[in-house]
Design a protein around this motif. Structure first.
Motif, PDB file in Angstrom:
ATOM      1  N   HIS C  27       0.793  -1.227   0.000  1.00 18.17           N
ATOM      2  CA  HIS C  27       0.000   0.000   0.000  1.00 18.17           C
ATOM      3  C   HIS C  27       0.811   1.255   0.000  1.00 18.17           C
ATOM      4  O   HIS C  27       0.370   2.282  -0.455  1.00 18.17           O
ATOM      5  CB  HIS C  27      -0.891   0.049   1.251  1.00 18.17           C
ATOM      6  CG  HIS C  27      -1.615  -1.208   1.478  1.00 18.17           C
ATOM      7  ND1 HIS C  27      -2.620  -1.622   0.657  1.00 18.17           N
ATOM      8  CD2 HIS C  27      -1.455  -2.169   2.422  1.00 18.17           C
ATOM      9  CE1 HIS C  27      -3.064  -2.774   1.105  1.00 18.17           C
ATOM     10  NE2 HIS C  27      -2.380  -3.132   2.172  1.00 18.17           N
ATOM     11  N   THR C  29       3.048   2.318  -1.711  1.00 15.03           N
ATOM     12  CA  THR C  29       3.692   2.780  -2.944  1.00 15.03           C
ATOM     13  C   THR C  29       2.657   3.279  -3.936  1.00 15.03           C
ATOM     14  O   THR C  29       1.478   2.951  -3.847  1.00 15.03           O
ATOM     15  CB  THR C  29       4.476   1.645  -3.641  1.00 15.03           C
ATOM     16  OG1 THR C  29       3.529   0.644  -4.023  1.00 15.03           O
ATOM     17  CG2 THR C  29       5.519   1.058  -2.736  1.00 15.03           C
ATOM     18  N   ARG C  30       3.117   4.068  -4.868  1.00 13.21           N
ATOM     19  CA  ARG C  30       2.238   4.608  -5.902  1.00 13.21           C
ATOM     20  C   ARG C  30       3.017   4.663  -7.193  1.00 13.21           C
ATOM     21  O   ARG C  30       4.202   5.003  -7.195  1.00 13.21           O
ATOM     22  CB  ARG C  30       1.861   6.029  -5.480  1.00 13.21           C
ATOM     23  CG  ARG C  30       0.375   6.262  -5.485  1.00 13.21           C
ATOM     24  CD  ARG C  30       0.078   7.606  -4.928  1.00 13.21           C
ATOM     25  NE  ARG C  30      -0.787   8.303  -5.886  1.00 13.21           N
ATOM     26  CZ  ARG C  30      -1.162   9.572  -5.750  1.00 13.21           C
ATOM     27  NH1 ARG C  30      -0.731  10.278  -4.738  1.00 13.21           N
ATOM     28  NH2 ARG C  30      -1.941  10.124  -6.627  1.00 13.21           N
ATOM     29  N   ASP C  31       2.336   4.381  -8.281  1.00 15.60           N
ATOM     30  CA  ASP C  31       3.010   4.405  -9.577  1.00 15.60           C
ATOM     31  C   ASP C  31       2.893   5.767 -10.234  1.00 15.60           C
ATOM     32  O   ASP C  31       1.846   6.404 -10.187  1.00 15.60           O
ATOM     33  CB  ASP C  31       2.363   3.369 -10.510  1.00 15.60           C
ATOM     34  CG  ASP C  31       2.717   1.956 -10.083  1.00 15.60           C
ATOM     35  OD1 ASP C  31       1.978   1.025 -10.461  1.00 15.60           O
ATOM     36  OD2 ASP C  31       3.723   1.782  -9.359  1.00 15.60           O
ATOM     37  N   PRO C  45       0.543  10.839 -11.561  1.00 10.34           N
ATOM     38  CA  PRO C  45       0.096   9.529 -11.057  1.00 10.34           C
ATOM     39  C   PRO C  45      -0.351   8.671 -12.234  1.00 10.34           C
ATOM     40  O   PRO C  45      -1.122   9.123 -13.089  1.00 10.34           O
ATOM     41  CB  PRO C  45      -1.097   9.875 -10.164  1.00 10.34           C
ATOM     42  CG  PRO C  45      -0.963  11.326  -9.867  1.00 10.34           C
ATOM     43  CD  PRO C  45      -0.221  11.938 -10.993  1.00 10.34           C
ATOM     44  N   ALA C  47      -2.331   6.336 -12.449  1.00 13.88           N
ATOM     45  CA  ALA C  47      -3.780   6.101 -12.481  1.00 13.88           C
ATOM     46  C   ALA C  47      -4.526   7.150 -13.283  1.00 13.88           C
ATOM     47  O   ALA C  47      -5.594   6.893 -13.820  1.00 13.88           O
ATOM     48  CB  ALA C  47      -4.318   6.069 -11.052  1.00 13.88           C
ATOM     49  N   ARG C 124       7.781   3.314  -9.539  1.00 15.27           N
ATOM     50  CA  ARG C 124       6.938   2.984  -8.394  1.00 15.27           C
ATOM     51  C   ARG C 124       7.601   3.633  -7.186  1.00 15.27           C
ATOM     52  O   ARG C 124       8.708   3.270  -6.817  1.00 15.27           O
ATOM     53  CB  ARG C 124       6.858   1.478  -8.237  1.00 15.27           C
ATOM     54  CG  ARG C 124       6.152   1.068  -6.961  1.00 15.27           C
ATOM     55  CD  ARG C 124       5.711  -0.368  -7.036  1.00 15.27           C
ATOM     56  NE  ARG C 124       4.600  -0.501  -7.953  1.00 15.27           N
ATOM     57  CZ  ARG C 124       4.160  -1.646  -8.453  1.00 15.27           C
ATOM     58  NH1 ARG C 124       4.773  -2.765  -8.133  1.00 15.27           N
ATOM     59  NH2 ARG C 124       3.144  -1.687  -9.271  1.00 15.27           N
ATOM     60  N   HIS C 126       7.799   4.661  -3.259  1.00 10.56           N
ATOM     61  CA  HIS C 126       7.334   4.378  -1.909  1.00 10.56           C
ATOM     62  C   HIS C 126       7.070   5.707  -1.218  1.00 10.56           C
ATOM     63  O   HIS C 126       7.681   6.718  -1.553  1.00 10.56           O
ATOM     64  CB  HIS C 126       8.429   3.603  -1.176  1.00 10.56           C
ATOM     65  CG  HIS C 126       7.962   3.075   0.131  1.00 10.56           C
ATOM     66  ND1 HIS C 126       8.074   3.799   1.297  1.00 10.56           N
ATOM     67  CD2 HIS C 126       7.368   1.907   0.439  1.00 10.56           C
ATOM     68  CE1 HIS C 126       7.581   3.078   2.279  1.00 10.56           C
ATOM     69  NE2 HIS C 126       7.132   1.934   1.789  1.00 10.56           N
ATOM     70  N   GLU C 127       6.215   5.693  -0.228  1.00 10.71           N
ATOM     71  CA  GLU C 127       5.872   6.981   0.384  1.00 10.71           C
ATOM     72  C   GLU C 127       7.090   7.684   0.973  1.00 10.71           C
ATOM     73  O   GLU C 127       7.159   8.904   1.039  1.00 10.71           O
ATOM     74  CB  GLU C 127       4.781   6.835   1.434  1.00 10.71           C
ATOM     75  CG  GLU C 127       5.150   5.958   2.601  1.00 10.71           C
ATOM     76  CD  GLU C 127       3.952   5.693   3.496  1.00 10.71           C
ATOM     77  OE1 GLU C 127       2.824   6.108   3.139  1.00 10.71           O
ATOM     78  OE2 GLU C 127       4.162   5.081   4.555  1.00 10.71           O
TER      79      GLU C 127
END
Lengths: 712, 136, 176
Positions: C27, C29-31, C45, C47, C124, C126-127
């Motif tokens: 969770h 991480t974000r692409d 982002p 998305a 990717r 990570h926070e």
């Protein structure tokens, strides 16, 4: 229901569609009932229809998440029940409550399921008030020779209708018919049609004896005042049909009857006028026979709603329209190839054949397109019914006596346009009743008939639909409008002085301008006529106003018939391509540079004796002419409503059918374009928005003062 | 759904299209029936009944023209349907209509509004062999 | 490329090579899709990016705001295209760079095309590899929601200065 989202949604959609239809039918029936009540003979069938509609709604609303709607329907059902059982008299007050009920139902349906709880106390109170006057004394059926079998299968309502007829001394008959199983629907419709003017059908009893695999015997119980021979003539068209009167027994109740015990003791007071009351047997009364065929203009509409119709999802139609649009592009493409093939003498034979095929394709495509457009069309009558309700309501609210005259209810308009029309028309009507039409005493003092007239008129004019809202009220005072506009800073005093009367009247479309002493917020939304104008402009239409002090006011709305596929003129401006919807194009001609003059700082030419303002699109759009551009220019004369404007372009490329697609929100601040379209060949081209261009170019007060832009 | 449908065909006679859709969805989802046949009026039902057999009929009382009561009487008087299980659905308020329905030969009634679960349960109770299948 | 959620059209965008030896921590991480603009590296982002298009003819829209290049048709849907350089108030581009692409970005209300100089790859993050906007100064802050430093979690890899990504927020970016 634990069903998957999709399934649950589509069942709910089914409910919404059905509920909407029911509400519309209720509205139509109430209007007819209102009319009937005013004339002194309300049709009990209508009360039944309304009851039935509300009853169905009540039964299903709760199951689909519309609890409040179900409750309102329940409340209405109680009232209607009392009405149909004759315990409450149908008065204007009762009708008011019923109309209000329908409005509430519509609001609740539009609000959607699980909407925040509505405050229904006011409405409930109103219903209770009319319910508190109820009484009746039922008759018994013993006087008639009806066997228990028949009585046992009558629903409560059917029993009541039977009772009413008996009380009013209407003779009963039994009609035996045989319907073929395959033709049962049409046979039934036919029988109903033949019976309607002369009899009331109480119930149909399928018979168990007789009949065979292919047909069914029915016994129809009906009541009629018409002479037996005539009845037989009308109804016994098949050789094996039989009609017999239901004989009456001697006096005295017999043990055969199965009527439920009378709910109340008969009261001693006599109710006023119409409702069937006292417990008499077969006594002649001047009761109401079934009403004659309705003639309130909504007639064609009622018949239509019973006929063979299919509910279509407008999204599906949109998809079909897109496909047709693509086919239209392909057709153009084929046309272009055909042209090239033709140009080559080697392919003469091929060219001829291709041409023939192309023609056939074109014909069928046009047919298909017309067919689909036709499906999207709905008669304006739907909207007019809604407006008729509003007229009634607003009139009573303001204590004005208004008569509504409707014509052209079957003029058809694209469904999407119709949905958007209600609000602006409602607004115009509310203004007309509140500000336009005077009180009865004022009218009489002015020598006018006490009842004001509001006329709704619709008709097709070429590719447009025209809707007129006209009242015979006090008219609008152009000077007061001007004063109000100046006061609000909408225009300067000087500009105002140069205006002609029509321009002054047109000022009501500016935000904030109003001639009422107090701005009455009729719709609760504080909208002005400017919103009406914007709304209509969004639909590609225009609104004009004419008014004479003391005589009346007329609003004229001109709309394109459909928003979907339209024919457009393809033009070139400074090397770029644009489309102009043909609906606004009057003609196109070559521009003779010598004929251009300047009037009050604007360029104009003379066309057949009249002055036509022109606008150079390259200038307006800030486009540079490409190097080596030919000096030849054209003027495309556009006209909408009363105004005309010549658009100057550098090339005319011909005509094409296009689908206008909207521009995104990001471009919503850009003026002058109705959307864009794909012309094929990967050319994305902007489509001009004539009303807004006319507005923009012709709006300057100098232009108005010079009387420019008015139609010759 | 592992269990095979209890009933091959159910006839639903109801003039509201939304109700028909609801009943159909409830029955099909619960897997109790293989085929749901809809009739939007008493007349339509009359057309279907002489030639077809049904494991169960769900009938709305209050319909125009040929109402539910008349339909029930007709069915009970015919050879084909004198024993067809009959479930009557009626508006909560009309006790009289409901009682008439039962006295004319319906097997059970369900008052509107009803949940999908209540409907399925009523159907299961009416069809012979239901209990045993459940227990299995 | 399965799982990345964007459709490629006429271009290839490699997915992030794993910079860290450990698998992504779910969770947190974000692409992001990284692209270049006027020499800087930006990212959106993943998305929000619906498609990547090669530059195609754009029809200009008279009297639109300066950063609007015009419209084009994406499978029948009329889509507005913005010049991201202009939007971010950067110097205008030189002509015709074959690497330029149009990113179709969903800004919540509408899908708009953004013209960029070059598309790099998907990262990717990570926070902990993201530094959020409160910390970032400068006048791009409306559209910028942070800074990304891909690969910082892996101590063995050195993060070069010019690999820092300016993370953009699509919604305010596309709003008027």
């Amino acid at each position: 229901m634990t069903g998957g989202g999709d399934e649950g949604d589509s069942v709910r959609d089914e409910f919404v569609a059905e509920a909407q239809e029911i509400i519309e039918a209720l509205s139509r029936d109430l209007l007819l009932l209102d009319h009937g009540q005013k004339e002194g003979n309300p049709d009990p069938d209508l009360v039944n229809s309304v009851f039935r509609g509300v009853h169905t709604l009540k039964g299903i609303a709760g199951m689909f998440g519309f609890a409040d709607l179900g409750e309102v329907a329940h409340v209405l059902e109680d009232l209607l029940d009392q009405l149909r059982l004759g315990r409450v008299e149908l008065t204007q007050e009762v009708l008011d409550v019923l109309f209000e009920g329908v409005e509430v139902l519509q609001r609740l349906l539009s609000a959607g399921p699980e909407a925040p709880e509505a405050d229904l106390d006011g409405f409930r109170g109103a219903v209770q008030a009319v319910l508190d006057l109820g009484e009746e004394a039922p008759s018994d059926f013993g006087a008639y020779d009806l066997d228990t079998g028949v009585l046992s299968v009558l629903t409560e309502y059917e029993e009541h209708r039977l009772r009413t007829n008996i009380d009013q001394g209407v003779p009963l008959y039994r009609l035996r018919v045989r319907f073929g199983l395959t033709s049962i629907d049409s046979d039934l419709e036919e029988l109903k049609a033949r019976a309607k003017p002369i009899a009331e059908i109480i119930t149909y009893l399928p018979s168990m004896e007789g009949g065979d695999d292919d047909s069914i015997d029915l016994e129809v119980l009906l009541a009629s005042r018409v002479d037996v021979a005539e009845l037989r003539d009308a109804l016994c068209t098949a050789s094996d049909a039989e009609l017999e009167p239901v004989g009456s027994r001697g006096a005295g109740a017999s043990g055969h009857t199965m009527t439920p015990p009378p709910p109340d003791e008969p009261t001693t007071s006599h109710p006023p006028a119409s409702p069937p009351a006292a417990p008499k047997r077969a006594e002649e009364r001047t009761g109401a026979p079934p009403a004659p065929p309705r003639d309130v203009g909504a007639d064609s509409l009622s018949v239509r709603s019973v006929a063979k119709t299919v509910r279509v999802d407008i999204g599906k139609l949109d998809h079909l329209m897109n496909v047709v649009g693509e086919l239209a592009i392909i057709r153009s493409g084929v046309g272009r190839v055909l042209d090239r093939v033709r140009g080559n003498p080697e392919f003469r034979a091929l060219a001829t054949e291709l041409h023939r095929i192309h023609r056939g394709f074109e014909r069928h495509l046009d047919d298909l397109q017309d067919g689909i457009l036709d499906v999207r069309m709905v008669p304006l009558g739907q909207t007019f019914d809604r407006l008729a309700r509003a007229v009634r309501q607003v009139s009573r609210e303001h204590g004005k006596d208004v008569r509504l005259q409707v014509s052209g209810a079957d003029t058809e308009v694209d469904k999407l346009i119709v949905e958007e029309l209600t609000d602006p028309l409602l607004h115009i009507i509310r203004n007309a009743i509140d500000h336009g039409i005077e009180t009865s005493s004022d009218r009489e003092a002015a020598g006018k008939p006490a009842t004001g007239t509001l006329a709704l008129n619709a008709y097709q004019k070429g590719n447009h639909v025209v809707i007129e809202v006209e009242d015979d009220g006090s008219g609008m005072d152009a000077e007061r409008i001007l004063a109000s506009a100046v006061e609000r800073g909408a225009i300067t005093v000087e500009a105002g002085e140069e205006m002609q009367r029509p321009e002054k009247l047109g000022l009501i479309f500016l935000p904030g301008v109003s001639t009422a002493e107090a701005i009455t917020d009729l719709s609760g939304r504080g909208v002005g006529m400017d919103v009406v104008k914007t709304h209509i402009a969004r639909l590609g239409g225009v609104v004009d106003v004419h008014s004479e002090l003391g005589i009346g006011t007329k609003f004229t709305i001109t709309l394109p018939i459909t928003l979907a596929i339209i024919s457009a003129l393809v033009v070139r401006v400074a090397g770029r391509t644009y489309c102009i919807p043909l609906t606004v194009v009057q003609e196109a001609l070559v521009l003779d540079p010598a004929s251009v003059r300047r009037v009050e700082g604007h360029e104009v030419i003379t066309l057949r004796g009249a002055t036509l303002p022109i606008c150079r699109l390259d200038g307006l759009f800030g486009l540079q002419q490409p190097a080596g551009a030919s000096p030849k220019e054209y003027v495309v004369v556009t006209s909408l409503g009363q105004r005309r404007l010549g658009l100057v372009v550098q090339g005319l490329e011909g005509q094409q059918d296009i689908i206008i697609k909207p521009l995104g929100k990001t471009l919503s601040d850009v003026k002058g374009f109705a959307g864009a379209t794909d012309l094929g060949d990967q050319r994305v081209v902007l489509v001009l928005d004539a009303p807004s261009l006319l507005e923009e170019v012709l709006a300057g007060p100098e232009v108005r003062a010079a009387g420019l832009g008015a139609t010759s | 759904m592992e269990e095979p449908p209890l009933i091959a065909r159910i006839l639903v006679v109801e003039d509201s299209s939304a109700m028909r859709a609801y009943v159909r969805a409830a029955l099909e989802e619960a897997g109790v029936v293989r085929e749901v046949v809809e009739a939007s009026s008493g007349f339509e039902a009359l057309r279907l009944l002489p030639r077809e057999s049904f494991g169960l009929a769900i009938v709305d009382i209050n319909m125009p023209d040929v109402n539910g009561l008349e339909l029930i009487r007709f069915m009970r008087g015919s050879d084909a349907h004198k024993s067809t299980p009959l479930l009557v659905i009626s508006s909560e308020a009309s006790e009289r209509d409901r009682e008439r329905g039962l006295s004319l030969g319906a097997n059970a009634y369900l008052a509107k509004p009803f949940t999908a679960e209540a409907l399925v349960e009523a159907v299961r109770e009416l069809v012979p062999g239901a209990e045993e299948d459940q227990a299995g | 490329m399965s799982g990345s959620g964007i459709t490629r059209r006429d271009t290839v965008v490699p997915a992030a090579p794993s910079r860290s030896k450990e698998p992504a921590r779910g969770h947190a991480t974000r692409d992001f899709l990284a692209f270049g603009l006027a020499g800087e590296r930006f990212a959106l982002p993943l998305a929000a990016v619906r498609e990547i298009l090669k530059v195609a003819p754009i029809t200009e829209v008279p009297r639109a705001r300066p950063h609007v290049l015009g419209i084009l048709s994406v499978r029948g849907r009329i889509t507005t295209v913005m010049d991201l350089r202009r939007r971010l108030r950067m110097a205008p581009a030189g002509d015709d760079d074959k690497q330029r692409r149009i990113l179709l970005v969903d800004g919540g209300q509408e899908v708009v095309g953004l013209l960029v100089d070059e598309v790099y790859q998907v990262y990717r993050l990570h926070e902990e590899e993201m530094e959020l906007a409160a910390v970032v100064a400068g006048d791009l802050s409306e559209y910028v929601f942070g800074i990304g430093r891909p690969g910082t979690l892996d101590e063995e890899v050195e993060v070069e200065r010019d690999e820092i990504l300016i993370l953009l927020d699509p919604e305010p970016l596309l709003k008027r």
